[in-house]
Design a protein around this motif. Structure first.
Motif, PDB file in Angstrom:
ATOM      1  N   UNK A 138       0.837  -1.200   0.000  1.00 47.81           N
ATOM      2  CA  UNK A 138       0.000   0.000   0.000  1.00 47.81           C
ATOM      3  C   UNK A 138       0.869   1.246   0.000  1.00 47.81           C
ATOM      4  N   UNK A 139       1.930   1.225   0.822  1.00 46.07           N
ATOM      5  CA  UNK A 139       2.841   2.368   0.894  1.00 46.07           C
ATOM      6  C   UNK A 139       3.456   2.655  -0.467  1.00 46.07           C
ATOM      7  N   UNK A 140       3.917   1.609  -1.141  1.00 48.79           N
ATOM      8  CA  UNK A 140       4.560   1.771  -2.442  1.00 48.79           C
ATOM      9  C   UNK A 140       3.578   2.348  -3.459  1.00 48.79           C
ATOM     10  N   UNK A 141       2.358   1.822  -3.485  1.00 50.70           N
ATOM     11  CA  UNK A 141       1.362   2.304  -4.448  1.00 50.70           C
ATOM     12  C   UNK A 141       1.033   3.773  -4.211  1.00 50.70           C
ATOM     13  N   UNK A 142       0.820   4.152  -2.953  1.00 49.07           N
ATOM     14  CA  UNK A 142       0.502   5.544  -2.636  1.00 49.07           C
ATOM     15  C   UNK A 142       1.691   6.443  -2.953  1.00 49.07           C
ATOM     16  N   UNK A 143       2.881   5.984  -2.589  1.00 47.79           N
ATOM     17  CA  UNK A 143       4.086   6.773  -2.848  1.00 47.79           C
ATOM     18  C   UNK A 143       4.261   7.027  -4.344  1.00 47.79           C
ATOM     19  N   UNK A 144       4.166   5.976  -5.146  1.00 50.63           N
ATOM     20  CA  UNK A 144       4.341   6.126  -6.592  1.00 50.63           C
ATOM     21  C   UNK A 144       3.249   7.011  -7.193  1.00 50.63           C
ATOM     22  N   UNK A 145       2.008   6.847  -6.716  1.00 54.99           N
ATOM     23  CA  UNK A 145       0.903   7.653  -7.232  1.00 54.99           C
ATOM     24  C   UNK A 145       1.105   9.134  -6.943  1.00 54.99           C
ATOM     25  N   UNK A 146       1.758   9.455  -5.826  1.00 53.25           N
ATOM     26  CA  UNK A 146       1.972  10.852  -5.457  1.00 53.25           C
ATOM     27  C   UNK A 146       3.195  11.459  -6.140  1.00 53.25           C
ATOM     28  N   UNK A 147       4.213  10.654  -6.398  1.00 51.05           N
ATOM     29  CA  UNK A 147       5.475  11.194  -6.875  1.00 51.05           C
ATOM     30  C   UNK A 147       5.685  11.081  -8.383  1.00 51.05           C
ATOM     31  N   UNK A 148       5.148  10.058  -9.022  1.00 49.20           N
ATOM     32  CA  UNK A 148       5.401   9.863 -10.459  1.00 49.20           C
ATOM     33  C   UNK A 148       4.962  11.067 -11.297  1.00 49.20           C
ATOM     34  N   UNK A 149       3.762  11.639 -11.102  1.00 51.96           N
ATOM     35  CA  UNK A 149       3.373  12.790 -11.931  1.00 51.96           C
ATOM     36  C   UNK A 149       4.334  13.966 -11.807  1.00 51.96           C
ATOM     37  N   UNK A 150       4.835  14.215 -10.601  1.00 50.93           N
ATOM     38  CA  UNK A 150       5.751  15.335 -10.397  1.00 50.93           C
ATOM     39  C   UNK A 150       7.042  15.152 -11.185  1.00 50.93           C
ATOM     40  N   UNK A 151       7.635  13.972 -11.091  1.00 52.70           N
ATOM     41  CA  UNK A 151       8.914  13.764 -11.750  1.00 52.70           C
ATOM     42  C   UNK A 151       8.771  13.588 -13.255  1.00 52.70           C
ATOM     43  N   UNK A 152       7.667  13.058 -13.714  1.00 52.96           N
ATOM     44  CA  UNK A 152       7.455  12.976 -15.156  1.00 52.96           C
ATOM     45  C   UNK A 152       7.320  14.367 -15.771  1.00 52.96           C
ATOM     46  N   UNK A 153       6.593  15.231 -15.110  1.00 57.12           N
ATOM     47  CA  UNK A 153       6.416  16.588 -15.628  1.00 57.12           C
ATOM     48  C   UNK A 153       7.704  17.386 -15.528  1.00 57.12           C
TER      49      UNK A 153
END
Length: 343
Positions: free
Chosen positions: A262-277
């Protein structure tokens, strides 16, 4: 675009300045209206809840001696990092949404930027260490207490924080944010984060790709071990003497695997958009709509962490109840049993 050209494009009757007496002042924009007020109230509630929940975690683990374990020490480290987000980073950004002017000077701007980066980096460091801790606990449970101690965990936390803090100072120095004389400003009254494109790639690797890869690899091992344990449980389930022990062991490790997932999924969901942009935009500045949305998505991760790591566990509910009912002020309250339920 120069500040003169930018000011020329604004409607003359509506132009206000952060510092009216300064010719180089930024243009002031105060956001009002029902929608904005609702947004400010919502974000303020998130900030307060982030501080409150993480404060409960910090008091619980610090006060109750039964919770002084290596794993809980890592959770404490995560809560300290996350409470900085709710206590400093979120309120500053809320003020920026209400009024885009920065009135506190360059030194305060540097301090806020350092706290911002440090809280995010130390939060990530704690998440990575928790993954390592859970991997050792699941993969080698018999030697876990020997390999992982409170003293060793403290050293790892301090070392991790120091290394990330060193990286942050190097990162800010090369991007012109470490000294007041280095800060790039278009106008007087802004606190802006400008990141050079090569450092976007470096930051992506150091702060995101490498830690996430470690976490995902460790979690894959944890999942495989949990699956092997489930097979082992089924093989001994017919033994009456071992049935309860096997079920408890299997439930404990499965819960650890699910929680980390759960931690990994929430973490990735919060951080991936920021770093992709960030790979597509050379300069991300503090009051742009893009930066605001993506940054708050990352900040919300600090609100979610105490929910994932703490509220899902019975010991946190027990300790929170004792804190909120003021039982912690009673004598010997630090020795209360927090594990009356099966953990």
């Amino acid at each position: 675009m120069s500040i003169t050209a930018y000011q020329h494009n604004m409607t003359s009757t509506a132009v206000q300045y952060c510092f009216p007496e300064d010719n180089s002042s930024c243009i002031k924009e105060v956001r009002t209206g029902t929608g904005n007020i609702f947004l400010f109230i919502l974000l303020s509630c998130i900030s307060v809840c982030t501080v409150f929940l993480n404060l409960l975690v910090i008091i619980s683990i610090s006060h109750f001696k039964q919770l002084h374990t290596p794993t809980n020490l890592l959770i404490l480290s995560l809560a300290v990092a996350d409470i900085l987000v709710g206590l400093v980073v979120m309120p500053v950004n809320i003020m920026g949404l209400i009024n885009n002017c920065w009135y506190f000077g360059n030194m305060a701007c540097i301090a806020v930027i350092v706290i911002n980066y440090f809280s995010m980096a130390s939060s990530l460091c704690s998440v990575m260490f928790i993954a390592i801790d859970r991997y050792i606990a699941v993969n080698d449970p018999l030697n876990y207490s020997i390999k992982i101690t409170v003293c060793k965990t403290s050293v790892f936390i301090i070392s991790g924080w120091f290394l990330f803090l060193l990286y942050i100072f190097i990162f800010l120095n090369f991007n012109g944010h470490l000294l007041p004389s280095q800060i790039m400003v278009i106008c007087h009254g802004e606190c802006v984060i400008y990141v050079k494109y090569p450092w976007i790639t470096v930051d992506l690797i150091v702060i995101f790709v490498t830690p996430c890869s470690i976490i995902l690899i460790l979690y894959s091992f944890i999942f495989n071990v949990a699956r092997r344990q489930s097979i082992a449980v089924r093989s001994v389930i017919n033994s009456t003497s071992n049935r309860r022990r096997a079920r408890v062991s299997f439930t404990s490790e499965t819960k650890a695997a699910k929680t980390l997932g759960i931690v990994i999924c929430v973490y990735l969901a919060c951080w991936i958009p920021f770093y992709l942009s960030s790979l597509l935009v050379e300069n991300i500045y503090s009051f742009s709509v893009l930066w605001t949305v993506l940054a708050w998505l990352v900040y919300i991760n600090s609100f979610m962490n105490p929910l994932i790591y703490a509220i899902f566990y019975p010991w946190f509910r027990a300790s929170a109840k004792n804190i909120l009912t003021c039982r912690i002020f009673q004598s010997s309250s630090s020795r209360l049993n927090m594990f009356q339920e099966n953990f």
